[in-house]
Every structure is written in C-alpha cells, then in structure tokens.
Design a protein around this motif. Structure first.
Motif, mmCIF file in Angstrom:
data_model
loop_
_atom_site.group_PDB
_atom_site.id
_atom_site.type_symbol
_atom_site.label_atom_id
_atom_site.label_comp_id
_atom_site.label_asym_id
_atom_site.label_seq_id
_atom_site.Cartn_x
_atom_site.Cartn_y
_atom_site.Cartn_z
ATOM 1 N N GLU A 131 0.833 -1.208 0.000
ATOM 2 C CA GLU A 131 0.000 0.000 0.000
ATOM 3 C C GLU A 131 0.867 1.258 0.000
ATOM 4 O O GLU A 131 0.555 2.238 -0.700
ATOM 5 N N ARG A 132 1.953 1.213 0.782
ATOM 6 C CA ARG A 132 2.841 2.381 0.838
ATOM 7 C C ARG A 132 3.471 2.652 -0.523
ATOM 8 O O ARG A 132 3.553 3.797 -0.988
ATOM 9 N N VAL A 133 3.929 1.594 -1.196
ATOM 10 C CA VAL A 133 4.560 1.755 -2.507
ATOM 11 C C VAL A 133 3.538 2.199 -3.545
ATOM 12 O O VAL A 133 3.851 3.003 -4.439
ATOM 13 N N GLN A 134 2.309 1.715 -3.423
ATOM 14 C CA GLN A 134 1.252 2.163 -4.327
ATOM 15 C C GLN A 134 1.024 3.671 -4.197
ATOM 16 O O GLN A 134 0.904 4.388 -5.202
ATOM 17 N N ARG A 135 1.001 4.170 -2.969
ATOM 18 C CA ARG A 135 0.811 5.607 -2.750
ATOM 19 C C ARG A 135 1.993 6.401 -3.277
ATOM 20 O O ARG A 135 1.825 7.509 -3.816
ATOM 21 N N ILE A 136 3.199 5.865 -3.120
ATOM 22 C CA ILE A 136 4.388 6.526 -3.674
ATOM 23 C C ILE A 136 4.271 6.638 -5.188
ATOM 24 O O ILE A 136 4.546 7.695 -5.779
ATOM 25 N N ALA A 137 3.831 5.552 -5.830
ATOM 26 C CA ALA A 137 3.675 5.565 -7.292
ATOM 27 C C ALA A 137 2.650 6.611 -7.714
ATOM 28 O O ALA A 137 2.848 7.330 -8.706
ATOM 29 N N GLU A 138 1.563 6.717 -6.976
ATOM 30 C CA GLU A 138 0.515 7.688 -7.314
ATOM 31 C C GLU A 138 1.003 9.126 -7.163
ATOM 32 O O GLU A 138 0.651 10.008 -7.963
ATOM 33 N N LYS A 139 1.815 9.377 -6.151
ATOM 34 C CA LYS A 139 2.273 10.744 -5.873
ATOM 35 C C LYS A 139 3.543 11.119 -6.632
ATOM 36 O O LYS A 139 3.926 12.294 -6.648
ATOM 37 N N ALA A 140 4.190 10.166 -7.254
ATOM 38 C CA ALA A 140 5.500 10.384 -7.877
ATOM 39 C C ALA A 140 5.556 11.608 -8.793
ATOM 40 O O ALA A 140 6.556 12.349 -8.771
ATOM 41 N N PRO A 141 4.536 11.881 -9.634
ATOM 42 C CA PRO A 141 4.633 13.040 -10.534
ATOM 43 C C PRO A 141 4.676 14.383 -9.809
ATOM 44 O O PRO A 141 5.093 15.389 -10.389
ATOM 45 N N SER A 197 21.047 -4.609 -12.226
ATOM 46 C CA SER A 197 19.585 -4.526 -12.296
ATOM 47 C C SER A 197 19.097 -3.129 -11.892
ATOM 48 O O SER A 197 18.111 -2.625 -12.441
ATOM 49 N N PHE A 198 19.793 -2.479 -10.950
ATOM 50 C CA PHE A 198 19.416 -1.119 -10.552
ATOM 51 C C PHE A 198 19.633 -0.146 -11.699
ATOM 52 O O PHE A 198 18.759 0.670 -12.018
ATOM 53 N N ASN A 199 20.789 -0.230 -12.345
ATOM 54 C CA ASN A 199 21.091 0.687 -13.446
ATOM 55 C C ASN A 199 20.132 0.517 -14.618
ATOM 56 O O ASN A 199 19.898 1.472 -15.380
ATOM 57 N N ALA A 200 19.564 -0.674 -14.769
ATOM 58 C CA ALA A 200 18.619 -0.918 -15.856
ATOM 59 C C ALA A 200 17.331 -0.112 -15.688
ATOM 60 O O ALA A 200 16.576 0.069 -16.649
ATOM 61 N N LEU A 201 17.096 0.404 -14.483
ATOM 62 C CA LEU A 201 15.887 1.188 -14.217
ATOM 63 C C LEU A 201 16.111 2.684 -14.436
ATOM 64 O O LEU A 201 15.172 3.473 -14.318
ATOM 65 N N LEU A 202 17.344 3.073 -14.762
ATOM 66 C CA LEU A 202 17.704 4.482 -14.899
ATOM 67 C C LEU A 202 17.802 4.892 -16.364
ATOM 68 O O LEU A 202 18.038 4.067 -17.238
ATOM 69 N N GLY A 203 17.667 6.193 -16.592
ATOM 70 C CA GLY A 203 17.882 6.730 -17.932
ATOM 71 C C GLY A 203 19.331 7.080 -18.178
ATOM 72 O O GLY A 203 19.784 7.115 -19.318
ATOM 73 N N HIS A 204 20.073 7.332 -17.109
ATOM 74 C CA HIS A 204 21.501 7.635 -17.206
ATOM 75 C C HIS A 204 22.128 7.347 -15.851
ATOM 76 O O HIS A 204 21.420 7.254 -14.827
ATOM 77 N N PRO A 205 23.455 7.194 -15.781
ATOM 78 C CA PRO A 205 24.109 6.862 -14.505
ATOM 79 C C PRO A 205 23.915 7.960 -13.468
ATOM 80 O O PRO A 205 23.806 9.148 -13.791
ATOM 81 N N ILE A 206 23.858 7.549 -12.210
ATOM 82 C CA ILE A 206 23.797 8.488 -11.096
ATOM 83 C C ILE A 206 24.898 8.146 -10.100
ATOM 84 O O ILE A 206 25.555 7.111 -10.206
ATOM 85 N N THR A 207 25.107 9.027 -9.129
ATOM 86 C CA THR A 207 26.128 8.816 -8.106
ATOM 87 C C THR A 207 25.602 7.860 -7.041
ATOM 88 O O THR A 207 24.530 8.085 -6.473
ATOM 89 N N ILE A 208 26.358 6.789 -6.777
ATOM 90 C CA ILE A 208 25.990 5.829 -5.745
ATOM 91 C C ILE A 208 26.875 6.063 -4.533
ATOM 92 O O ILE A 208 28.108 6.101 -4.635
ATOM 93 N N ILE A 209 26.256 6.247 -3.372
ATOM 94 C CA ILE A 209 26.989 6.490 -2.136
ATOM 95 C C ILE A 209 26.578 5.415 -1.128
ATOM 96 O O ILE A 209 25.405 5.281 -0.792
ATOM 97 N N GLU A 222 14.619 -1.166 -5.688
ATOM 98 C CA GLU A 222 14.353 -1.618 -7.059
ATOM 99 C C GLU A 222 12.873 -1.915 -7.265
ATOM 100 O O GLU A 222 12.283 -1.542 -8.287
ATOM 101 N N LEU A 223 12.259 -2.590 -6.303
ATOM 102 C CA LEU A 223 10.833 -2.911 -6.434
ATOM 103 C C LEU A 223 9.985 -1.644 -6.486
ATOM 104 O O LEU A 223 9.018 -1.552 -7.249
ATOM 105 N N MET A 224 10.356 -0.654 -5.652
ATOM 106 C CA MET A 224 9.606 0.609 -5.656
ATOM 107 C C MET A 224 9.763 1.332 -6.987
ATOM 108 O O MET A 224 8.776 1.807 -7.568
ATOM 109 N N LEU A 225 10.999 1.418 -7.495
ATOM 110 C CA LEU A 225 11.224 2.098 -8.774
ATOM 111 C C LEU A 225 10.476 1.389 -9.907
ATOM 112 O O LEU A 225 9.879 2.040 -10.777
ATOM 113 N N GLN A 226 10.504 0.053 -9.888
ATOM 114 C CA GLN A 226 9.794 -0.697 -10.919
ATOM 115 C C GLN A 226 8.288 -0.444 -10.846
ATOM 116 O O GLN A 226 7.615 -0.340 -11.877
#
Length: 509
Positions: free
Chosen positions: A198-208, A261-273, A223-227
């Motif tokens: 339910e929490r991830v569903q609400r995140i998806a709805e509010k994402a825009p 698998s994480f990078n496959a969800l991105l449009g371009h590389p980001i900084t990983i910390i 990864e599951l949340m981004l997907q």
C-alpha cells in the motif's frame, strides 16, 4: 539560478575549510572515556567497575580485559531483559526512548535493541557529517534544492513500556528535523503506512508531484519501488518522471549484486553512495567518490574494536570466543578481515554486530564490509566470505550478460558428498550447468582455499535459477516486506531445506 542550492553548497564547502585534522586514535579514546563516564553508575558500569577503567593508565587495554564480548542473545539474557521490562539505569543511564526491532537476515524472531535519545542524536549527527561529505562529489547547486525519497520501514511505531518500537529506518524517519521536512519524501502521511504494498502504491501515485534528486534505502526494496513507479506510469525508466535524480544512498547490504539490475531502471548513470546504518547505530558512510569504501564514524557515540577473523575465534553458534584478541584502530592492518565489535551510547558493550570488515585505508579509517560471521562459508575449508560470493555473482552477470540481484546458497550434503548449492535470482533462461561451471572456475581462480577444498572434500557446485520474485516472497513469508529486511546469502542445512520447500511450492503454482 539555484539560489538556495548555492547557499547550501557554499555552507557545505565552508565547513570543509574549518574542519580540524582527522585523528581516529584520539577521537576513539575520547569516545571510550565518554561512554565509560556516562555509564559508570549504571548496573553494568558498577559491575565492571568503569570508574577504575577510566582512571587507568591504559583505559583501552583495561576495558577489553575487564568487560567480556557479548552478542545480542548474551547481552539480553544477562542485562537487556531488564531494559525490556522497563527498568532504568541498566546498561545506560535512564530508560531508552525506542527499541529497534531487527530480524535482519538471521531469523524470524525480532531482536529488540535499545535506542536511546543519545543514539538518535548520534545517528542524526552522522547523517549531517554525510551531508557535509557531499562536497567531495562535485554535485551541482540545484541538487541541494531537490527532494530526497527515503524508503524505509513504517514510522507508525508501537508503544511498549513507555518506549516506542519499530525498525531503525522508521525510528530515524520519525525524528527528521523540522528544517528537513520540506525535502523529505514520501512525507509523514505515506511513511506511516505499515503495509508495504500500500505504501509503494501511494508513492507511485504521488510520484509526478515530486522533484526527487536523491534516493535512500536498501537496494532490493528500492528496485521494487522504482519498478512499481515505472509500471504504474508506463515509463521506460525512472528519469522520465524524476529527471533530476542524481544520487542514490545505498545501505543495509553490499550494492554490487544489485548494480546491474538497478542501473537498468535508470535513464543515465547516477552517483551511488554507500552507507552503513545498522539497528545498533550509524557506523560508516562513503565520504569520497574515488572509492566505494566507507569511513567509520569515529567521533560520534560508538567505540570500535576489531577481532581478527579466524575460524577458531568463532564459536559454533556464531558468537565470539572470549579468548579472541581485539585490536583498536591504532593496531589494525590492511588485507585482514576483522569481526566488528562496538560499544555505544545505547548501552551496547563490546557487542558483536555480526559483520566482518576489511580496512582499505587505515589513515582515513575507511572500510569495506566483507561478510557476516554467521554467513561465512567454511564447510570443508572453502573459506568464502560474502564479499567473495558477491564477486562471483557479478562475474556471472558480466560473462552471461544477465542480472542476478538476489542469490542464496548452502554447503549441502548430497549422498555423502558436499556440494555448494546455489539459487540465483534471474529472469533470463541460462543453462544451469554452464552457470555451475563458470561459478566453480571463478571461485577456484579467486580463492586458493576454495581451490584446495574442491580437490578434496567439496564435490562441486550445483546451480538453480529462479525468479527474483521468489526471494522477495520468501522474505515476506518469513519476516516482512520492505524496511531493513535482507535476504540470507548463506543458509544452514535446516533453513535451506525450508527454503527449497518454499521454492518448490512457489514454482508449482
């Protein structure tokens, strides 16, 4: 022009100019003396005569001679059970404000780890140190005006003996300072939702509605949340909805197995910390981009000791032999695995956190997590740490051009012969014998102890590939989705038998 971002970035860089020279040895001695002084009049402090240790010529030496090692069960049986009952002044002054519930990767039963107000402040201070370390990553000014999505456990904490309890990520999120509220997503309302789906569903709805510049959380659940967000909005990748996403702060487990698998969800590389936030405290964070190692937080309520990782120092139940020697930061060496021991402002004393680490830079106190004391695979002398297992999985990803974000294995006896039995989570169909041979060869080349074991009692490697979702379902079945829950990398035979039964049930559906 990012006016606010430039101001914040300027403050961060100004902090660098006023920073004093880092001296880990001095910082750690100060922390130890403060811990001993604060807890001297607790039951624990009186029992182990902290006042005498404080007055000694060599408090570090006196401390390790007088106070034994504890793991969670030992400390709970002798001392923390009184804290759980609500009694004050047991291992730390007063009573804890929170309990961090943690089943981690070790079982179904939650540990209840005291979290004092002093620890909450220490975690916040470490977080601020990490923010100041962002000056080293050369991020643009507008990054500091974007929102940060922190994907942890629910902030809807339960009350027990006048204390609140929940997972450490939920406790931390419930204590976010007021000035950070406008940056923090998913916000208080969604963060309180206990049900993960339910929490991830609400995140998806509010994402825009959000302009997310940074993510923070455990890789598998991130990864599951981004997907979910991608699928809900019919996107090709997450940058189509969050174009300013530039940083991901990973934690809980090594990021390496998830990288592809994480990078496959991105449009371009980001900084990983990378960060190292455990239920027992904020232990380390990556402070510079030229390494993925993490700096131990040496001046902030945690005193560290390091026990050389040798099989004869580890008891069969995973606890430490009391005769095992511990070292201070001034005594450690490069190229050696150490069992990490901590004493904290939450009243954990000489506490076996369960992780093994290796120093990559002693002067800067930088480390890598190499494994777990209970997940070290040493059946028939193979001596494989989780770090080595992760390297092997990443080798398979590169060799076969596949994604393997999850895996587990067991040294299993089959018809009186030992095999390393692997389950790899991947959605690609690859010949399992080819994977077995490649995995076996890589480990032979990379680890001489494994190579010797393969020439003697270790018969071989068996690999089965299954859907990654089965790993997530296993965690949901045994523990709970999301939060701090992580997959066991190495299982004992009994647990592995239950795992195989579960996999069969899922695949028969």
């Amino acid at each position: 022009m990012a006016i606010l971002g430039n101001i914040i970035k300027g403050v961060i860089h100004a902090k660098n100019l006023t920073a004093t020279h880092f001296n880990a040895v001095n910082e750690q001695r100060t922390v130890l003396l403060e811990l001993l002084s604060n807890a001297a009049h607790t039951e624990f402090g009186k029992h182990y005569n902290f006042e005498e240790i404080i007055a000694s010529v060599d408090p570090e030496k006196d401390f390790r001679q007088k106070v034994p090692y504890f793991d969670y069960h030992q400390l709970t049986e002798t001392w923390w059970h009184k804290v759980h009952e609500g009694k004050p002044d047991i291992t730390w002054p007063g009573k804890p404000d929170y309990f961090a519930l943690s089943s981690g990767t070790t079982g179904n039963t939650s540990k209840r780890i005291p979290v004092t107000d002093a620890m909450v402040k220490a975690i916040r201070n470490a977080g601020i140190q990490q923010v100041f370390a962002l000056r080293n990553f050369d991020l643009p000014a507008n990054f500091f005006e974007k929102e940060i999505l922190m994907l942890g456990s629910s902030t809807d904490l339960d009350e027990h003996n006048s204390a609140l309890e929940g997972e450490i990520s939920g406790i931390s999120a419930s204590n976010i300072p007021f000035w950070f509220q406008d940056y923090y997503k998913p916000g208080k309302e969604i963060a309180r939702i206990d049900n993960w789906d339910e929490r991830v569903q609400r995140i998806a709805e509010k994402a825009p509605d959000w302009d997310v510049g940074a993510l923070s959380g455990i890789p598998s659940w991130m990864e599951l949340m981004l997907q979910k967000v991608i699928d809900y909005h019919g996107l090709n990748h997450i940058h189509e909805i969050w174009p300013n996403l530039q940083v991901y702060t990973s934690g809980g487990v090594a990021f390496g197995p998830y990288e592809k698998s994480f990078n496959a969800l991105l449009g371009h590389p980001i900084t990983i910390i990378d960060t190292y936030l455990a239920s027992e405290g904020f232990i380390a964070f990556q402070q510079r981009p030229e390494t993925d190692a993490m700096k131990l937080v040496m001046d902030n309520g945690i005193y560290f000791e390091f026990v050389p990782f040798r099989p004869d120092y580890i008891n069969s139940d995973g606890s430490l032999a009391q005769a095992a020697p511990s070292l201070t930061i001034s005594e450690v060496e490069m190229g050696q695995d150490y069992v990490l021991i901590i004493s904290t402002v939450s009243g954990a004393w000489r506490y076996l956190i369960g992780d093994t680490i290796e120093f990559t830079n002693i002067e800067k106190a930088e480390i890598k997590i190499t494994g777990r004391t209970k997940f070290f695979l040493n059946t028939v002398g193979s001596q494989l740490s989780v770090n080595k297992l992760n390297d092997a999985v990443q080798h398979l990803e590169e060799k076969f051009d596949i994604q393997i974000p999850e895996y587990t294995l067991c040294a299993n006896r089959i018809e009186n012969n030992f095999y390393h039995c692997w389950y790899l989570g991947t959605d690609r169909k690859i010949d399992e014998m080819e994977l077995s041979n490649a995995l076996d060869q890589f480990l032979k080349d990379a680890n001489k102890n494994y190579r010797v074991a393969r020439s003697k009692a270790l018969e071989g490697v068996k690999v089965k590939t299954i859907s990654t979702n089965i790993f997530h379902d296993w965690n949901a079945h045994n523990k709970k989705k999301g939060g701090q829950v992580k997959m066991e990398r190495v299982m004992g035979e009994d647990k592995f038998e239950a795992w195989e039964d579960f996999v069969k049930t899922q695949m028969d559906r």
